[in-house]
Structure formats: structure tokens, C-alpha cells
Design a protein around this motif. Structure first.
Motif, PDB file in Angstrom:
ATOM      1  N   SER A 420       0.846  -1.190   0.000  1.00 10.23           N
ATOM      2  CA  SER A 420       0.000   0.000   0.000  1.00 10.23           C
ATOM      3  C   SER A 420       0.880   1.238   0.000  1.00 10.23           C
ATOM      4  CB  SER A 420      -0.867  -0.011   1.262  1.00 10.23           C
ATOM      5  OG  SER A 420      -1.453   1.255   1.462  1.00 10.23           O
ATOM      6  N   ARG A 421       0.402   2.278  -0.677  1.00 10.35           N
ATOM      7  CA  ARG A 421       1.110   3.563  -0.609  1.00 10.35           C
ATOM      8  C   ARG A 421       0.455   4.496   0.400  1.00 10.35           C
ATOM      9  NH1 ARG A 421      -2.302   6.822  -3.013  1.00 10.35           N
ATOM     10  NH2 ARG A 421      -3.464   6.221  -4.871  1.00 10.35           N
ATOM     11  N   LEU A 422      -0.574   4.024   1.084  1.00  6.04           N
ATOM     12  CA  LEU A 422      -1.279   4.867   2.055  1.00  6.04           C
ATOM     13  C   LEU A 422      -0.637   4.715   3.433  1.00  6.04           C
ATOM     14  CD1 LEU A 422      -4.877   4.141   0.761  1.00  6.04           C
ATOM     15  CD2 LEU A 422      -3.476   6.176   0.333  1.00  6.04           C
ATOM     16  N   ARG A 423       0.645   4.983   3.481  1.00  5.09           N
ATOM     17  CA  ARG A 423       1.450   4.875   4.702  1.00  5.09           C
ATOM     18  C   ARG A 423       2.788   5.563   4.394  1.00  5.09           C
ATOM     19  NH1 ARG A 423       4.595  -0.861   4.046  1.00  5.09           N
ATOM     20  NH2 ARG A 423       4.367  -0.997   1.788  1.00  5.09           N
ATOM     21  N   PRO A 424       3.545   5.945   5.397  1.00  4.63           N
ATOM     22  CA  PRO A 424       4.879   6.492   5.106  1.00  4.63           C
ATOM     23  C   PRO A 424       5.740   5.445   4.397  1.00  4.63           C
ATOM     24  CG  PRO A 424       4.216   7.019   7.349  1.00  4.63           C
ATOM     25  CD  PRO A 424       3.212   6.029   6.825  1.00  4.63           C
ATOM     26  N   VAL A 425       6.404   5.872   3.324  1.00  3.57           N
ATOM     27  CA  VAL A 425       7.255   4.969   2.540  1.00  3.57           C
ATOM     28  C   VAL A 425       8.673   5.535   2.550  1.00  3.57           C
ATOM     29  CG1 VAL A 425       7.677   3.941   0.286  1.00  3.57           C
ATOM     30  CG2 VAL A 425       5.320   4.205   1.116  1.00  3.57           C
ATOM     31  N   LEU A 426       9.536   4.943   3.350  1.00  2.00           N
ATOM     32  CA  LEU A 426      10.866   5.512   3.593  1.00  2.00           C
ATOM     33  C   LEU A 426      11.769   5.402   2.373  1.00  2.00           C
ATOM     34  CD1 LEU A 426      11.550   4.026   7.162  1.00  2.00           C
ATOM     35  CD2 LEU A 426       9.993   5.842   6.456  1.00  2.00           C
ATOM     36  N   THR A 427      11.503   4.406   1.522  1.00  2.00           N
ATOM     37  CA  THR A 427      12.334   4.228   0.329  1.00  2.00           C
ATOM     38  C   THR A 427      11.965   5.228  -0.765  1.00  2.00           C
ATOM     39  OG1 THR A 427      10.757   2.502  -0.281  1.00  2.00           O
ATOM     40  CG2 THR A 427      12.827   1.791   0.694  1.00  2.00           C
ATOM     41  N   PHE A 428      10.849   5.908  -0.604  1.00  2.00           N
ATOM     42  CA  PHE A 428      10.320   6.855  -1.598  1.00  2.00           C
ATOM     43  C   PHE A 428      10.623   8.261  -1.104  1.00  2.00           C
ATOM     44  CE2 PHE A 428       6.153   8.832  -3.238  1.00  2.00           C
ATOM     45  CZ  PHE A 428       6.582   8.930  -4.544  1.00  2.00           C
ATOM     46  N   ARG A 429      11.915   8.570  -1.077  1.00  2.00           N
ATOM     47  CA  ARG A 429      12.362   9.836  -0.516  1.00  2.00           C
ATOM     48  C   ARG A 429      13.592  10.312  -1.285  1.00  2.00           C
ATOM     49  NH1 ARG A 429       8.131   9.494   1.618  1.00  2.00           N
ATOM     50  NH2 ARG A 429       7.571   9.695   3.801  1.00  2.00           N
ATOM     51  N   PRO A 430      13.710  11.641  -1.501  1.00  2.00           N
ATOM     52  CA  PRO A 430      14.959  12.158  -2.059  1.00  2.00           C
ATOM     53  C   PRO A 430      16.126  11.788  -1.139  1.00  2.00           C
ATOM     54  CG  PRO A 430      13.296  13.910  -1.851  1.00  2.00           C
ATOM     55  CD  PRO A 430      12.761  12.698  -1.147  1.00  2.00           C
ATOM     56  N   ARG A 431      17.282  11.574  -1.715  1.00  2.00           N
ATOM     57  CA  ARG A 431      18.528  11.309  -0.987  1.00  2.00           C
ATOM     58  C   ARG A 431      18.504   9.956  -0.268  1.00  2.00           C
ATOM     59  NH1 ARG A 431      18.822  14.344   3.214  1.00  2.00           N
ATOM     60  NH2 ARG A 431      16.649  15.010   3.127  1.00  2.00           N
ATOM     61  N   TYR A 432      17.581   9.083  -0.652  1.00  2.00           N
ATOM     62  CA  TYR A 432      17.559   7.753  -0.026  1.00  2.00           C
ATOM     63  C   TYR A 432      18.600   6.865  -0.698  1.00  2.00           C
ATOM     64  CZ  TYR A 432      16.136   3.186   1.578  1.00  2.00           C
ATOM     65  OH  TYR A 432      16.153   1.939   2.141  1.00  2.00           O
ATOM     66  N   LEU A 433      19.528   6.343   0.088  1.00  2.00           N
ATOM     67  CA  LEU A 433      20.545   5.431  -0.442  1.00  2.00           C
ATOM     68  C   LEU A 433      20.079   3.993  -0.210  1.00  2.00           C
ATOM     69  CD1 LEU A 433      23.896   7.048   0.823  1.00  2.00           C
ATOM     70  CD2 LEU A 433      22.514   7.626  -1.192  1.00  2.00           C
ATOM     71  N   THR A 434      20.071   3.204  -1.278  1.00  2.00           N
ATOM     72  CA  THR A 434      19.658   1.805  -1.155  1.00  2.00           C
ATOM     73  C   THR A 434      20.830   0.935  -0.726  1.00  2.00           C
ATOM     74  OG1 THR A 434      18.002   2.132  -2.870  1.00  2.00           O
ATOM     75  CG2 THR A 434      18.618  -0.134  -2.386  1.00  2.00           C
ATOM     76  N   PHE A 435      21.970   1.186  -1.330  1.00  2.00           N
ATOM     77  CA  PHE A 435      23.157   0.363  -1.065  1.00  2.00           C
ATOM     78  C   PHE A 435      24.338   1.245  -0.669  1.00  2.00           C
ATOM     79  CE2 PHE A 435      20.937  -2.011  -4.493  1.00  2.00           C
ATOM     80  CZ  PHE A 435      20.749  -3.213  -3.834  1.00  2.00           C
ATOM     81  N   PHE A 436      25.291   0.632   0.006  1.00  2.00           N
ATOM     82  CA  PHE A 436      26.626   1.214   0.035  1.00  2.00           C
ATOM     83  C   PHE A 436      27.290   0.786  -1.269  1.00  2.00           C
ATOM     84  CE2 PHE A 436      31.170   1.103   0.549  1.00  2.00           C
ATOM     85  CZ  PHE A 436      31.418   2.352   1.079  1.00  2.00           C
ATOM     86  N   ASP A 437      27.450   1.736  -2.153  1.00  2.00           N
ATOM     87  CA  ASP A 437      27.965   1.470  -3.498  1.00  2.00           C
ATOM     88  C   ASP A 437      29.403   1.988  -3.538  1.00  2.00           C
ATOM     89  OD1 ASP A 437      28.588   1.529  -6.188  1.00  2.00           O
ATOM     90  OD2 ASP A 437      26.896   2.805  -6.775  1.00  2.00           O
ATOM     91  N   ALA A 438      30.356   1.076  -3.574  1.00  2.00           N
ATOM     92  CA  ALA A 438      31.764   1.474  -3.456  1.00  2.00           C
ATOM     93  C   ALA A 438      32.170   2.442  -4.564  1.00  2.00           C
ATOM     94  CB  ALA A 438      32.659   0.235  -3.482  1.00  2.00           C
ATOM     95  N   ARG A 439      31.548   2.324  -5.736  1.00  2.00           N
ATOM     96  CA  ARG A 439      31.963   3.147  -6.880  1.00  2.00           C
ATOM     97  C   ARG A 439      30.940   4.208  -7.259  1.00  2.00           C
ATOM     98  NH1 ARG A 439      32.860  -0.900 -11.382  1.00  2.00           N
ATOM     99  NH2 ARG A 439      33.752   0.867 -12.513  1.00  2.00           N
ATOM    100  N   GLY A 440      29.868   4.307  -6.499  1.00  2.00           N
ATOM    101  CA  GLY A 440      28.847   5.280  -6.879  1.00  2.00           C
ATOM    102  C   GLY A 440      27.972   5.656  -5.710  1.00  2.00           C
ATOM    103  N   SER A 441      26.727   6.043  -6.030  1.00  2.00           N
ATOM    104  CA  SER A 441      25.811   6.561  -5.015  1.00  2.00           C
ATOM    105  C   SER A 441      24.949   5.479  -4.393  1.00  2.00           C
ATOM    106  CB  SER A 441      24.903   7.632  -5.639  1.00  2.00           C
ATOM    107  OG  SER A 441      25.659   8.576  -6.360  1.00  2.00           O
ATOM    108  N   GLY A 442      24.734   4.372  -5.089  1.00  2.00           N
ATOM    109  CA  GLY A 442      23.921   3.293  -4.532  1.00  2.00           C
ATOM    110  C   GLY A 442      22.443   3.616  -4.448  1.00  2.00           C
ATOM    111  N   MET A 443      21.948   4.413  -5.405  1.00  2.00           N
ATOM    112  CA  MET A 443      20.535   4.787  -5.376  1.00  2.00           C
ATOM    113  C   MET A 443      19.724   3.957  -6.362  1.00  2.00           C
ATOM    114  SD  MET A 443      20.480   8.907  -4.957  1.00  2.00           S
ATOM    115  CE  MET A 443      20.466   9.077  -6.719  1.00  2.00           C
ATOM    116  N   ARG A 444      18.445   3.808  -6.012  1.00  2.00           N
ATOM    117  CA  ARG A 444      17.512   3.141  -6.913  1.00  2.00           C
ATOM    118  C   ARG A 444      16.181   3.900  -6.927  1.00  2.00           C
ATOM    119  NH1 ARG A 444      16.881  -3.082  -6.439  1.00  2.00           N
ATOM    120  NH2 ARG A 444      16.207  -2.667  -8.574  1.00  2.00           N
TER     121      ARG A 444
END
Ligand SMILES: [Fe+2]
Length: 730
Positions: A420-444
Motif C-alpha cells: 500500500s502507498r497509504l502509509r509512510p514509505v521511507l524508500t520513496f524519498r529524495p537522498r535515499y541510499l539503497t546500497f553502500f555502493d563502493a563506486r557510486g551513489s547506490g541509489m535506486r
């Protein structure tokens, strides 16, 4: 809970339309909300940096703080219980398939009035099946069978209040009557099983709803008799058992939220927090795989203590999109006492009046499938980076309190098939990092897709934005006015209608630029009677975070066969020329130029690009071709005449060919060797009627666009494609 957060009632709105904001703030004083437009949401200091256009002068508001709770856990609630007696004999019987051994009671059925201390409850607990009866002014009378049920096996359980014999009984048996066990205890005169309270199935009301049951429940019944053989009671509307007061047949209305009572009083109820329907029941024989063909074999509902649907928060304020606000990606910025959050939403162009000739489709169904995906990836390196870069500070790993994603399992191990999207969605935020990406930002997803928006802005290319839900509602007509339609990095989840919209646009001469990988992959279901929700059944094949149980491959919400679109006759190659081929860690490689780059039909795409190696740089995994890769394949539907301009290479052993391709360790469905399938094919397809698709076949492509101040071969290729597609339309 996060001190300041919220969600919106809808994801997109056109000028003149309103979006409602539902906010929870634990601050003592008021919070402030102000408008901003998102251009780039990547905090990586090695890239261009976060770009937000502050629009507080267009909208800014202060509101008093109030904390709004979010209660997880599903159950059915039956309020219309006036017809039920509150005295006399009572038998409660149900079929259960428990899935979680918990050190607490899990209530299967109850009618409990906490203020008066009256009621009854039938639950599973460490002591086996437990019957409780309220004793006002004293602790409830509790009686347990002493034998816990075997997980993932069907049992019939019961509670019997016998006022004539003055006993309370509790029992359990296997569905065929085997393993029968029953205990009894005297019922004290002060016991009050009758309570003027709603009936709850899957929980118990004690102020709030608690004691959530984890597992499947089928045919719960209430009878106005003290049954001597409850294990033999069967719910059959044509031959109702003696004394039937209520019997809920969950095989009725599987595609909705109502539960139907087939007893004499019609005590219908309502599901809360979206437990899973269309699951195999105690009668399932394997004869049918689709619930529509044998509904009584699917008469169970699977409840979970961590289910969530609509958080149900009150609206704090509304924002009406001004007539002159350009289409784009926006956030409502919240701030209070050092806390902040940015709630994304999309402003569409005015209805029927496109503001540009380029359209970006935000893959909101995919964002939603991943909503609050807890990956267990928040190690020390990740947390250090989040702090150092000022990235979004919260992660679902730390917050099970907002519910999980369709990439997670419930606490009982079963897959989460609704989001459901009728709740706070922490992954749906600017500046949210998904991974520690050794060579980049790790965003999705949401943040990664801003790499494309930023590039469009730097190129001076105007664009409109719509969402998957807009496309669902309006189809190809929404796309038709545009010379070019752009996807984001991962348009993975689709309904038949959103696929039809893409196909219809192309058939009408449209030009689609597919800038991702593993797109057009999973089939999802939606329903107008279950708002804000997508359903996915991870059936049969594919890269899966869990596997749907056998017999549960058909969606509850629309009755269609779930799983991969490929297994529903629509492989992505048919639509966009390429389809999922390989996956690995969040690492990227490069493309190598192929002979197709010089094909007269496609050579213009490579104008100004002489390099043999393309995209060996970037902010997503360090390259343009990585993580999830798509390839062209005529046997899976890549149209004749498709041109492969470049193919990626250079993957380590951590990359794997997707399982739906593999027949054995050396052979595949289409005959290519598995190792050859570890590649992304940058592909150009011209279609009859003037339509065309340019596909990059990689999820990390857009992360490379900003390299060397946007002057690089990846950027050049995309610019060539857009210039040509726009010119041809003009
Ligand atoms: Fe995905």
C-alpha cells in the motif's frame, strides 16, 4: 516511529486538483510544510549534488503537531452483532493453519469487552489452544489444551461454553477428527462470556486490537448450542449445523474486503489491514489452481501480525496545484525542531494540454512494490556514508513499524504480496541510499530516476511527468500527444492496462526510450475496491525474493494469473526489444560497441561517438551497464530488424543468468549459453507505422549521464536519440 513523516492520498495531481497530506509530528511545537521541486536527489559529493528548487514562496504553511499512530496487523471486524445472544450456550469452532509459534496468545476469534471484563476468546498460544472467558473484577478464566498445533497443518479448534453443565471446554483435532484433544473446567458463577462487543476474527479488542493471529483461518462459526462433537461441525449453508448463529464463508467475495456470513443473521464484516485472500484452504485438493474455479477450496484467509493497508491518518492540510505550476517531480518539505521529511508527489500537465513534447513516466508501481524494502544492508559503512553525505536518515531495516515491501516476508515467513502507498514509505524519498555502493551513489527508484530529470534540465529539454497510476487510468491517450516517452531506470511492475498503454502508443507511431533494466517484468493486480494497493504473486519463475505457494498463483484482486509477464504471454522483448537476462550485485560495467552501431538505420545514434567502450563511468555502480541487464532475443519476441548497437561485458562470477532462462547449468530456454546471457544489449527497434524504441538494457545507465559535466558518450547517445525522435515528430 519517525518523529516527523507522512504520506499523501494520491501520488499525482493536475493544476487545479488537490492533494491531501497526512502528517504525524511528535514535535511539541508546530511544524512547517513548504513546496519544492526535485531536480536531482543524489547527495553523492562526487556528483553534481542535490538540486531542489525552493518554492516556499508558492506554498508554505504551519500546522500544529500531532502524532498519528499506525497499527499493523490484519483481522476481520464484525460490528453488526446485535442479533447475537449474550447469554446461553455457545460453541465457537474454526479451521486454522498456524504459521508462527509466538510466545503470546494469537487470537483466532473473539468477542471481548475490555471495560466490563466480559467476553470470550479462542486463541493459540504457548499452552496450545486456549479458551478464555471474562470474569468481571477478576482475571479471565483461561483453559488451554496443553498441546501446541503443528505449524502449517490444518486443525479444527473450538471453545464451548455450557451453562447447563457449568463447564468451559476447549479442544483441537485434525480435520478428519484424528488427534482429538479436549479439556474442560468448571465455569464460575461470576463468569460473563456474553459481551456487547464486536466479533473479531484474527485478533482481540482490548482498547486497541492486539493478539493478532498469524496463519490461515477458515469457516469460523458461532453456534447457540454446547456442541458435544465440535470437530464434526461443517459450514454448509444448504444444511446449516444446529444452532448456527454465524458462519463466515471466506470463499465469498475473495476479490474484496468484505467477509460474508452465511448464517441466519447475515453478520457481514470487514477486513482491516489487508490479510491475504485467494489462498489454499483446508479443502484444497490440487485439482484446481485458480480460486475462481473452485472457490470453496480457497475459503481461507491468511492473517499476519505485520499486515498493513491504509494507515488511516487524518488530513493535516491540502495543497491545490496552481494553474501555472509546471509539470514535474515535487516534494512537500516538512520541518519541525530539527526533524525533517520530504514527501514526494507529481504534478501532471493540465489535463488535455501537454506542456512539452517529452514525457517521463514515473514508475510508481515499481516504487510501491519496493516500498519500505528492508534489505538488511545497513552496515557500518552504509550508516557512515548516510551521515557523511546528509542522505535520507531513515531506513526500513530500523522501522518495521511502517510495514514491509513485496520484497520482504512476513514475520511468519510467508511472502508479502500486497503493498500500500497509504502509509509512510521511507524508500520513496529524495537522498535515499539503497546500497553502500563502493563506486557510486547506490541509489535506486525514486532517487535514481532523478539522474534522468537532472540531465533533461541541463540539456534544456522540457518535459512533463505522469505516473503509472495515471497511465492505468487513461491508457495510450495519455501518451499520444508526446513525441517521446521516457521510462526511468526500473519500470518493472505493470498491469495489462499499463502495458497496453505503451503498446498502443508505439502502434500509433510513438517513440519510447526505455532507460532501465528488468523492465516490464512482473504482473500486478489492482482493484477499485482496495484503494492504494498493488498485489504481486511471485509465481513459477523469475528472480524472486520469495515464492508464492503452489495453488496461490492467481491474484485475489483481479483473479488473473500472476507472476512474470513472460509467463502471461507478454515477454518484455515483444514490447521494447529487450528483456531481463542477468543480475548481479550493485556493480556496473561498460558496453562495447557492436557492428549494429554502423547500421545505416541506427548509425545516427552513435553520431559523435567513436569509442569502442561506452559508459565505463557513472554514479550507479561505477558504470552504465550493471546490476540488472536486459538482452535482445528474437525467440522471446525482439522484433525483426532490431539493431544491437552495443553490448555490455566484463561481469564477475557474482552475476547470474536469470532462472527463467535456465533449463540446466549449461542449457537455456532460447539456446544461448548461460555465460553469454550476462549482458545488456543497447537496442534500437523501428516499428511499422513509424513507432520506435530505443532501449539501453541496463538499470544503471542514467547514473552515467552527468559524468564529465554531462559531456560523455552515454550523454551523447541519449541526446542523439532525443534530438532525432523530436525532429522526426516535428
Ligand atoms: Fe526489481
Amino acid at each position: 516511529m519517525i518523529p516527523l513523516t507522512g504520506y499523501t492520498d494520491r501520488l499525482s495531481a493536475a493544476p487545479g486538483e488537490r492533494i491531501a497530506f497526512k502528517i504525524s509530528s511528535a514535535a511539541a511545537g508546530p511544524y512547517r510544510a513548504s513546496l519544492a521541486r526535485v531536480v536531482l536527489a543524489d547527495p553523492n559529493p562526487a556528483g553534481p549534488g542535490v538540486k531542489m528548487e525552493d518554492l516556499a514562496h508558492r506554498f508554505s504553511i504551519e500546522r500544529p503537531s500531532r502524532a498519528q499512530p499506525l497499527a499493523l496487523g490484519s483481522y476481520a471486524r464484525v460490528d453488526a452483532v446485535a442479533a447475537l445472544p449474550t447469554g446461553g450456550p455457545l460453541t465457537v469452532v474454526a479451521l486454522v493453519w498456524p504459521t508462527l509459534a509466538a510466545p503470546r496468545e494469537q487470537c483466532v476469534a473473539s468477542r471481548w469487552d475490555e471495560p466490563t471484563g466480559a467476553g470470550w476468546a479462542l486463541s493459540l498460544g504457548p499452552g496450545g489452544v486456549t479458551a478464555r472467558v471474562g470474569v468481571p473484577g477478576a482475571a479471565p478464566l483461561a483453559l488451554a489444551t496443553g498441546r501446541t498445533l503443528t505449524l502449517r497443518r490444518w486443525h479444527r479448534i473450538w471453545l464451548v461454553v455450557d451453562p447447563d453443565a457449568n463447564v468451559l471446554r476447549v479442544g483441537q483435532a485434525e480435520p478428519d477428527g484424528g488427534g482429538r484433544l479436549e479439556r474442560s473446567t468448571p465455569l464460575p458463577p461470576s463468569a460473563r462470556p456474553g459481551a456487547p462487543a464486536p466479533v473479531l476474527l484474527g485478533g482481540r479488542l482490548a482498547g486497541t486490537v492486539g493478539e493478532h493471529f498469524n496463519g490461515k483461518l477458515e469457516d469460523p462459526m458461532l453456534l447457540a448450542v454446547a456442541a458435544t462433537a465440535p470437530e464434526a461441525i461443517v459450514l454448509d449453508p444448504l444444511l446449516p449445523p444446529a444452532g448456527l448463529l454465524a458462519g463466515w464463508d471466506f470463499s465469498r467475495g475473495i476479490d474484496g474486503l468484505d467477509v460474508v456470513d452465511v448464517g441466519p443473521h447475515g453478520l457481514g464484516g470487514r477486513l482491516v489491514n489487508l490479510p491475504t485472500r485467494a489462498v489454499t484452504g483446508a479443502r484444497w485438493s490440487g485439482r484446481e489452481m485458480c480460486w475462481r474455479h473452485a472457490p470453496r477450496e480457497y475459503a481461507a484467509i491468511h492473517f499476519h501480525e505485520d499486515d498493513v493497508h491504509d494507515a488511516g491518518w487524518a488530513t493535516d492540510f491540502e495543497f491545490t496545484v496552481p494553474e501555472d505550476l509546471r509539470s514535474g517531480v515535487y516534494v512537500m518539505r516538512l520541518a519541525a525542531e530539527g526533524h525533517g521529511d520530504d514527501l514526494p508527489f507529481y504534478v501532471r500537465p493540465p489535463r488535455g494540454r501537454p506542456g512539452a513534447d517529452v514525457l517521463f513516466i514515473a514508475s510508481t508501481y515499481t516504487y510501491q512494490a519496493y516500498a519500505n524494502h528492508a534489505r538488511g544492508s545497513t552496515d557500518a559503512a552504509y550508516r557512515e556514508r548516510v551521515a557523511a553525505w546528509g542522505a535520507y536518515p531513515h531506513n526500513p531495516d530500523d522501522h518495521p513499524d511502517y510495514g514491509r515491501s513485496t520484497y520482504n516476508r512476513h514475520r511468519d515467513g510467508s511472502g508479502v504480496c500486497y503493498s500500500s502507498r497509504l502509509r509512510p514509505v521511507l524508500t520513496f524519498r529524495p537522498r535515499y541510499l539503497t546500497f553502500f555502493d563502493a563506486r557510486g551513489s547506490g541509489m535506486r527508484h525514486f532517487s535514481a530516476d532523478t539522474h534522468l530529470l537532472d540531465w533533461l534540465e541541463t540539456q534544456g529539454i522540457g518535459y512533463d511527468v505522469v505516473t503509472d497510476e495515471d497511465l492505468e487510468a487513461e491508457g495510450a491517450a495519455l501518451l499520444a500527444p508526446y513525441a517521446i516517452v521516457l521510462t526511468g531506470s526500473h519500470p518493472e511492475y505493470h498491469t495489462a492496462r499499463t502495458l497496453d498503454a505503451h503498446a498502443g502508443y508505439l502502434a500509433g507511431g510513438g517513440r519510447l526510450v526505455y532507460l532501465g533494466g528488468n523492465g516490464f517484468y512482473w504482473r500486478i493486480a489492482r482493484s477499485p475496491v482496495v484503494p492504494g494497493v498493488i498485489e504481486v504473486r511471485r509465481a513459477e519463475g523469475g528472480i524472486r525474493s520469495w515464492d508464492a505457494q503452489v495453488g496461490e498463483y492467481y491474484h485475489a484482486l483481479d483473479g488473473n494469473y500472476g507472476g512474470l509477464w513472460r509467463r502471461n504471454g507478454r515477454p518484455p522483448q515483444q514490447l521494447v526489444g529487450v528483456g531481463f537476462s542477468a543480475q548481479g550485485p550493485f556493480e556496473s560495467s561498460y558496453y562495447r560497441r557492436q557492428p549494429g552501431a554502423d547500421d545505416p538505420r541506427a548509425a545516427w545514434i552513435m553520431a559523435g561517438v567513436k569509442d569502442a567502450v561506452i559508459g565505463d563511468f557513472g554514479l550507479s555502480g561505477g558504470g552504465a551497464a550493471g546490476f540488472e541487464l536486459d538482452r535482445a532475443d528474437p525467440l522471446l519476441g525482439t522484433p525483426a530488424g532490431a539493431v544491437v548497437l552495443a553490448s555490455s561485458e566484463g561481469y564477475g562470477p557474482a552475476f547470474m543468468t536469470v532462472p527463467e532462462e535456465l533449463l540446466s547449468h549449461i542449457s537455456t530456454v532460447t539456446g544461448e549459453k548461460p555465460a553469454r546471457m550476462l549482458r545488456a544489449d543497447m537496442t534500437y527497434v523501428e516499428l511499422p507505422g513509424g513507432g520506435a524504441v530505443f532501449a539501453v538494457g541496463s538499470i544503471t545507465f542514467c547514473g552515467s549521464l552527468s559524468h564529465e559535466r554531462y559531456d560523455n558518450n552515454v550523454s551523447r547517445i541519449l541526446r542523439n536519440v532525443l534530438d532525432r525522435f523530436r525532429a522526426r515528430r516535428a
